[in-house]
Design a protein around this motif. Sequence first.
Motif, PDB file in Angstrom:
ATOM      1  N   PRO A 126       0.828  -1.228   0.000  1.00 15.19           N
ATOM      2  CA  PRO A 126       0.000   0.000   0.000  1.00 15.19           C
ATOM      3  C   PRO A 126       0.852   1.264   0.000  1.00 15.19           C
ATOM      4  N   SER A 127       0.468   2.188  -0.877  1.00 16.17           N
ATOM      5  CA  SER A 127       1.175   3.469  -0.970  1.00 16.17           C
ATOM      6  C   SER A 127       0.193   4.495  -1.563  1.00 16.17           C
ATOM      7  N   GLU A 128       0.216   5.667  -0.960  1.00 16.67           N
ATOM      8  CA  GLU A 128      -0.653   6.733  -1.473  1.00 16.67           C
ATOM      9  C   GLU A 128      -0.018   7.435  -2.664  1.00 16.67           C
ATOM     10  N   HIS A 129       1.236   7.222  -2.841  1.00 16.00           N
ATOM     11  CA  HIS A 129       1.937   7.933  -3.903  1.00 16.00           C
ATOM     12  C   HIS A 129       2.126   7.083  -5.161  1.00 16.00           C
ATOM     13  N   PHE A 130       2.216   5.701  -4.999  1.00 14.21           N
ATOM     14  CA  PHE A 130       2.581   4.871  -6.141  1.00 14.21           C
ATOM     15  C   PHE A 130       1.516   3.791  -6.389  1.00 14.21           C
TER      16      PHE A 130
END
Length: 858
Positions: free
Chosen positions: A169-173
């Motif tokens: 999980p990543s908000e950027h990628f």
Amino acid sequence: GGAARAGQESRCSRAAAGSCAGPGPVRYSVPEEAKAGTVVGRLAQDLGLEAGEPEARRLRLVAQGRRASVEVSGASGALVVSSRLDREELCGKSAPCALRLEVLVERPLRVFHVELEVTDINDNAPVFPAARKNLSVSENSPAGSRFPLEGASDADVGANAQLSYSLSPSEHFALDLQKTEEEGESLFLVLRKPLDRETMPIHRLVLTASDGGRPLLTGTVELMISVLDANDNTPQFNQSVYKVRLPENSERGTIVFRVTATDLDEGTNRNVSYSLLNLFPQDERDVFGINRDSGEIRLRGDLDFEDVGVYRLQVDATDQGNPPLTGHCKVVVEVLDVNDNAPEVWVTSLSVPVPEDAAVGTVVALLSVSDRDSGANGRVRCSVWPAAPFGLVSTFAGSYSLVLREALDRERVSEYEVEVRAEDGGAPPLRASRGLRVPVSDVNDNAPAFAQAVYTVLARENNAAGAELARLWARDPDEAGNGRVSYSVSEGGGGASVSGGGWRPASSYVSVDAESGRLWALQPLDYEELQVLQFEVRAVDAGEPALCGNATVQLFVLDENDNAPALLPPAGGGPGVGASGSAASGSVVAKIRAVDADSGYNAWLRYELWEPRGKGPFRVGLYSGEVSTARALEEADGPRQRLVIVVRDHGEPARSATATLSVSLVEGAEAALAAAGSSGVGLRPAEGGASAESTTTTTTTTNVWLVVAICAVSSLFLLAVVLYGAARWAPRAAVLSSPGPATLVCASEVGSWSYSQRQSRSLCVADGVGKSDLMVFSPNFPPPPGPAAKETQPDAPALLQTVSGAPFLPPSFPRFSSLPPTTLAPCCSFSSPSHGAGGGVIPAQPLATESGGCWAGA
């Protein structure tokens, strides 16, 4: 083992002996990673061999170029796994994976072909090229940026090699897997949200690859995403506004403040330099300076709270990035006040001059008071000096009204020097003052006032027309037109009755110059016509409305000896006088009568026997004019005597008239007849003036005259005694200024009473003189109107004087006439100053007598 699958397309015939070569290969399949000993297939059976035959015929397996992982069991003739089978090792990614084997059978020698298919099992997890993948992404990369990733590989084939990917999980990628026929699969790392190196400089993600086998196997790789710094952060101060207080008397070089800015970037992007900008006031003065490296702000110029109370500075912090970024902050420097300014007083409005009738409370000036300091240093207290007649009223903060507190009088004070004083509340206090010149404008509130209510003016008769008689002066303390006085003789204000009857106004005799107040004679004055002229002079100022004042002028005409004695005709009009030849010494033969139109000394007559000279039989009374025998007549004296009698007045120079008297010597009877026949003396012109020949009067006529004279003199003497008592004990001013009865003054034969330049005059009765004359003085002037003036003007004309607060009015001397002898009055003496042709002044002092009494007006 796994189940063996034998597919034999052709078999050797069981009946045949020896080797047999089948028409096709025998196929078996075995899963990889089968355990050793696992029977792949009954090779001997499938080849058609009987039990025991494989061993007898020596059945063996020949691998073709590779190590065989299977073998033929000699006893059973089964094909079994001899060693580990690894499909990936044997075939790699080839599918299917078939091992070609040759089986030899002896007796007879025969060759059989066997295909062993090694089936794949999911024994290999996806594998990435490296366990950690380092990526570098600029923090200023926009969202949607794509970064290619190297996918994982799986040694398995088929479904076991079908990979799927997932990202931690990543908000950027995020991951994006693209499959095309040409390029196949392409794996991308997609930037969903812009990065911020200062927030998270490194992103650690796990990329997982999952295959499609059962069970599922996965492979992972750690993605180390380093965010590359971009100069996207401006230098930041910990406060946007800094407030600093600094006394205005701070010295140059004083450290004001030190600012510090931080830059979240790194490297050169975080190196900061400082600069300073004056926001307020916007001038060119460099009052403050800053160190570019340290951010230290120092005072470079002088502070003045009254000039600038607050400085607003902008400090810029600029990094060294490309492009450079700048951060800002404000430094508010509050200058603290020091009591270094004195109060200031301004006159915003000045209403001058102030009318002297201005009401109390009138605003004279508007003042503005301020102190450039602040707080207690700027609180100002005001006062006015002198405290009267003005005061200060505070209208609102810093504004005052200079108002009138008391009534003004320009004649008392025409101008005020007012000082407004201001003091601040500092320690020590500072002071200031402002001077105001407040002139007072005149209002016509003063009427012209003469120095005297009554002026006494003495003027000699026969003065020249246009001669200056006096100078009147009325004082008006007002100024300009209000104090400009014009003079005039008041119409109907006076006049004089002239001899012979009638009334003439004063304006026909005198005139007053409107500007100078000089009193002029319009015509020569004649004492014999006019003795006293009383009139009013009016002084009017030029104010609006005009005010006026009056003064009474009493003009006394002084007699001049301009008339010679005039002989009166004899009472009977006879041609001569008869005298008895037996007349005794002292017998009155005749009386010479003469009058003089002048008055006083000028009218005082004396008689002298001019001819015959020597010791003649006749003599003349010096003041009576009676001709009497000096001795007894003798025949030797002759029958007829001619007497020349000179009548002189006492003027200077004296004037005279001559009378010629013829005296005839007759017997006693003839003398009586002559006395009865004539009662007068005949006069005729003679040498040296008026002359006449007189006839003798009778003794009866003489006696009648003597009786009348005695009665008149006695009455006058009694009246004189009464007047003397009144003058002695009555108030002096009333005696001097009021009309009264005749005053008796005595004269002697040896005395000389005339107006002259001598300072002392004396009128006495000589001892041993048998006869004298009585002279009657009758003041004929009216009393002065109104009260006496109390103020004396120093420069008033010398000929105008007052006596004890009231003007002295000299008596008017009447004409003298010769009267019969009577009792002599007491001897009196007086003094008077000399006087000129234009008039004189009679002193105010009463006349002292030797007997202790005196007569006023002597």
